[in-house]
Each structure stands twice: as structure tokens, then as C-alpha cells.
Enzyme design. Sequence first.
Site, mmCIF file in Angstrom:
data_model
loop_
_atom_site.group_PDB
_atom_site.id
_atom_site.type_symbol
_atom_site.label_atom_id
_atom_site.label_comp_id
_atom_site.label_asym_id
_atom_site.label_seq_id
_atom_site.Cartn_x
_atom_site.Cartn_y
_atom_site.Cartn_z
ATOM 1 N N GLU A 145 4.541 -12.582 0.584
ATOM 2 C CA GLU A 145 5.241 -11.707 -0.031
ATOM 3 C C GLU A 145 6.170 -10.795 0.150
ATOM 4 O O GLU A 145 6.354 -10.326 0.986
ATOM 5 C CB GLU A 145 4.156 -10.271 -0.253
ATOM 6 C CG GLU A 145 2.664 -10.969 -0.121
ATOM 7 C CD GLU A 145 1.626 -9.872 0.423
ATOM 8 O OE1 GLU A 145 1.562 -8.615 -0.198
ATOM 9 O OE2 GLU A 145 0.680 -10.566 0.860
ATOM 10 N N ARG A 184 0.793 -1.168 -0.488
ATOM 11 C CA ARG A 184 -0.017 0.028 0.385
ATOM 12 C C ARG A 184 0.855 1.437 -0.435
ATOM 13 O O ARG A 184 1.992 1.165 1.136
ATOM 14 C CB ARG A 184 -1.105 -0.229 1.121
ATOM 15 C CG ARG A 184 -2.092 -1.536 1.216
ATOM 16 C CD ARG A 184 -2.790 -0.894 2.375
ATOM 17 N NE ARG A 184 -4.227 -2.144 2.494
ATOM 18 C CZ ARG A 184 -3.795 -3.104 2.545
ATOM 19 N NH1 ARG A 184 -2.571 -4.149 2.635
ATOM 20 N NH2 ARG A 184 -4.576 -4.797 2.842
ATOM 21 N N HIS A 211 -1.922 -2.796 -4.551
ATOM 22 C CA HIS A 211 -0.227 -3.559 -5.487
ATOM 23 C C HIS A 211 -0.463 -2.891 -6.858
ATOM 24 O O HIS A 211 -0.466 -3.794 -8.045
ATOM 25 C CB HIS A 211 -0.998 -4.769 -5.112
ATOM 26 C CG HIS A 211 -1.149 -5.358 -3.799
ATOM 27 N ND1 HIS A 211 -0.034 -5.389 -2.859
ATOM 28 C CD2 HIS A 211 -2.046 -6.311 -3.658
ATOM 29 C CE1 HIS A 211 -0.162 -6.058 -1.996
ATOM 30 N NE2 HIS A 211 -0.817 -6.938 -2.047
ATOM 31 N N HIS A 255 2.182 -12.760 -5.305
ATOM 32 C CA HIS A 255 0.659 -13.272 -5.199
ATOM 33 C C HIS A 255 -0.009 -14.384 -4.341
ATOM 34 O O HIS A 255 -1.003 -14.587 -4.452
ATOM 35 C CB HIS A 255 -0.374 -11.738 -4.750
ATOM 36 C CG HIS A 255 -0.834 -11.644 -3.797
ATOM 37 N ND1 HIS A 255 -1.479 -12.114 -2.675
ATOM 38 C CD2 HIS A 255 -0.433 -10.409 -3.323
ATOM 39 C CE1 HIS A 255 -1.968 -11.658 -1.530
ATOM 40 N NE2 HIS A 255 -1.286 -10.475 -1.744
ATOM 41 N N SER A 256 0.392 -15.222 -4.244
ATOM 42 C CA SER A 256 0.539 -16.568 -4.510
ATOM 43 C C SER A 256 -0.580 -16.978 -3.529
ATOM 44 O O SER A 256 0.150 -16.407 -1.884
ATOM 45 C CB SER A 256 0.977 -18.224 -4.284
ATOM 46 O OG SER A 256 1.108 -17.617 -5.658
ATOM 47 N N TYR A 257 -1.595 -17.628 -2.374
ATOM 48 C CA TYR A 257 -2.209 -17.528 -1.077
ATOM 49 C C TYR A 257 -2.191 -19.842 -1.139
ATOM 50 O O TYR A 257 -1.896 -20.676 -1.920
ATOM 51 C CB TYR A 257 -3.690 -18.069 -1.234
ATOM 52 C CG TYR A 257 -3.865 -16.427 -1.476
ATOM 53 C CD1 TYR A 257 -4.242 -15.568 -0.209
ATOM 54 C CD2 TYR A 257 -3.609 -15.623 -2.540
ATOM 55 C CE1 TYR A 257 -4.781 -14.711 -0.183
ATOM 56 C CE2 TYR A 257 -4.023 -14.124 -2.314
ATOM 57 C CZ TYR A 257 -5.037 -13.872 -0.969
ATOM 58 O OH TYR A 257 -6.008 -12.202 -1.282
ATOM 59 N N ASP A 262 -1.749 -8.471 8.434
ATOM 60 C CA ASP A 262 -0.883 -8.720 7.061
ATOM 61 C C ASP A 262 0.283 -8.021 7.152
ATOM 62 O O ASP A 262 -0.198 -6.646 7.015
ATOM 63 C CB ASP A 262 -2.516 -8.138 7.125
ATOM 64 C CG ASP A 262 -3.129 -7.200 5.458
ATOM 65 O OD1 ASP A 262 -1.150 -8.116 4.801
ATOM 66 O OD2 ASP A 262 -3.192 -6.976 5.352
#
Length: 348
Positions: free
Chosen positions: A312, A79, A104, A178-180, A251
Site C-alpha cells: 500500500e 488508520r 481506510h 489494496h490488492s493482495y 502491517d
Amino acid sequence: MHVHEKTLTVSGQNWIEYTLENDQGISINCLNYGGIIKDINVPDRNGKLENVVLSFANNEDYLNNPNFFGALVGRVAGRIESSSFSIDGKMYTLPANEEDHHLHGGTNGFHQILWETTPFQTETQIGVHFTHTFPDGDGGYPGQLEVTITYALTNENNFEITYQAISDQDTILTTTNHSYFNLSGNLKRDILHHDVQIDAGQFVELNHDLIPTGDILSVDNTVFDFRKAHPIIDGVHSIDQQNLVASNGFDHYFIFDHQQQPNATITERESGRRLEVRTDQPGMVMYTSNGLDDSIKLKERNATKHLGICLETQGSPASLKHKGFPSIYLSKGETYHKKTIFSFRTID
């Protein structure tokens, strides 16, 4: 080792889906659209291959992809407060796409680019090169930016992402994927009992907009101390104000001590899968999918809160506003070169 490709037609666009498969049977499916990683199939302790990332049930959902499933992120991951920054006294304004802030890379970031792709195979790895030239002013950012990102899979079950870029003007840049991840396999369980270890003695404090306050906090005597492994659920049940502002989870940007390797490790004991992260980036945002809900249709099931964990690796956009944070400035003509390796292992 093999690279396969097939063409997909999605809302009138022709996409290419690549499958990278090594000699151990591990396979990774990715798209030239957004560099999106759709599937990573790896074995559990008994050799059973299952998918360990979150992916949409329908390819069309990647066109919007507000949660950035599997996608490349840039020009700036994270951000940017008030959607503005300055270089040498000149102010730049970016489009706001999360309240007043720029998240992003904005509405037309790396995650929504149809990248030029070139598959490759060597004696030691298979992969795909993603290339794109972003014009000066694109998305509000200064400088024409030439980008090459490489996905490579080895027979040692390492998935390597290499980021290279060069700008013809002073600019800002920090990129990530940004894979989860969910190591239970095919989303059988949430991530609350994934054990996490991070080589980080400090993390970045956030306000209620998830914007860094400018303070860097010690992890000592908090649930943010992952120098010894502990499960994600500790942060979900925590009444620490920093867990609460993140909607009961994490986060946050962790600043690596670079005292040991790997920089981070995720372990799911029931399946026996372990993911090790090694990077030359200064830190990592760990996001525990606190914003997901069952309106999102994934391949195996509908999403839920805490269904995936994002790792990330990146610099810190907070450096644009505050001193003492890992910089994301990129000088004219300087080569940006960063690498992150995801290693898939099993434990007994």
C-alpha cells in the site's frame, strides 16, 4: 492490446467489469465499483498464465468487502487515530469503523463508490479512467474533492496507477490500492516463502491497536530489514514485539530511502514470478494478511492467514498526530498527483 467490458448485475446494481489485455497475454479485470481489481493474470517462468491477486468467489461479497480486496482506498489510506484530526485549529471528527479509529476512508470510502469510468487505448497502453466528485463533508472530510484515478497496462507488462485530485478547501488525502498479491499463481501456496526487498531503513512503530506510537524505528538488526531480500516467514516466526502486535506478520509503514529503484520487489522462486514496485509516494504499508481466515470464500479456495501481501504505497496518517512523518495535508487548489507502477517479471 484490447479493452473489453461487460455489465454485471449485483444486488440490483449494474456494474461494469473491464478486462485489459496486452499483447503478451497479461490481463487485468477490474470493476467500476470501488475500482476493484478482481484478477491479474501473469505468466510464470514457463509462460503459464495464472491469477496473482486474491478475489472473492462471489461478486456480491465486494459490496461489504471488509478486507478491501483489490479496492481503491481513500480519502485516507490507513488508520486515523481516534477518528479525528485538525486543520488550522479546527477539529474534524470522522466515523469510527475499527474500534475508536477511522480505517481506510471509513464506511463509505473509495472502495464502495460506483465510479464513473472511461476506457481508453493509445499506442503504448490501455486502461480505464475512474472519476468521482466527493462533496464537502462527505465521510466527515472537509472540501469538495474531484478525483481521477487511472489504471493503465503496457506491453512491457507494467501496470500503472495514477492518482489525481483537487480540493476546494484545505483537507487531507492519501490514496492507494489494496490488492493482495500472491505470486504462486491461483493461490497454490501462501506467501510465507515470498522473498521481499524494500528500499527502507526505517519503519513506523505500532501499538496494540495498530496505531503508530509516534516513534520511527531503524530496521537495523531486525526482521524489518528488507534492504537485502528475505522471506516473509522470518517475520511470522519472529518474537519481535512489532511482529507480535501485528498478529505474527507485518502491517507496518516502511519509509523509503529513495536510494534505489525499484522501491520494493517481491519474488516467488518456485513460480519464477517477480513483482517490482516503483512509486513517488514516500512510503508503503506492507500487510501480510494476518487477519484472513477460512470463512472468506475466494475464487480459487477459502482464504487463510498469510495468503496475500498488500503493498500500500501512500503517505502516513500518523503525520496528523506526530511530527516527522510524511504529510498527507492537501492545500486548497493544490493538485494531488501520485503514481505507482507494478511491473510483472520472471526470473530463471
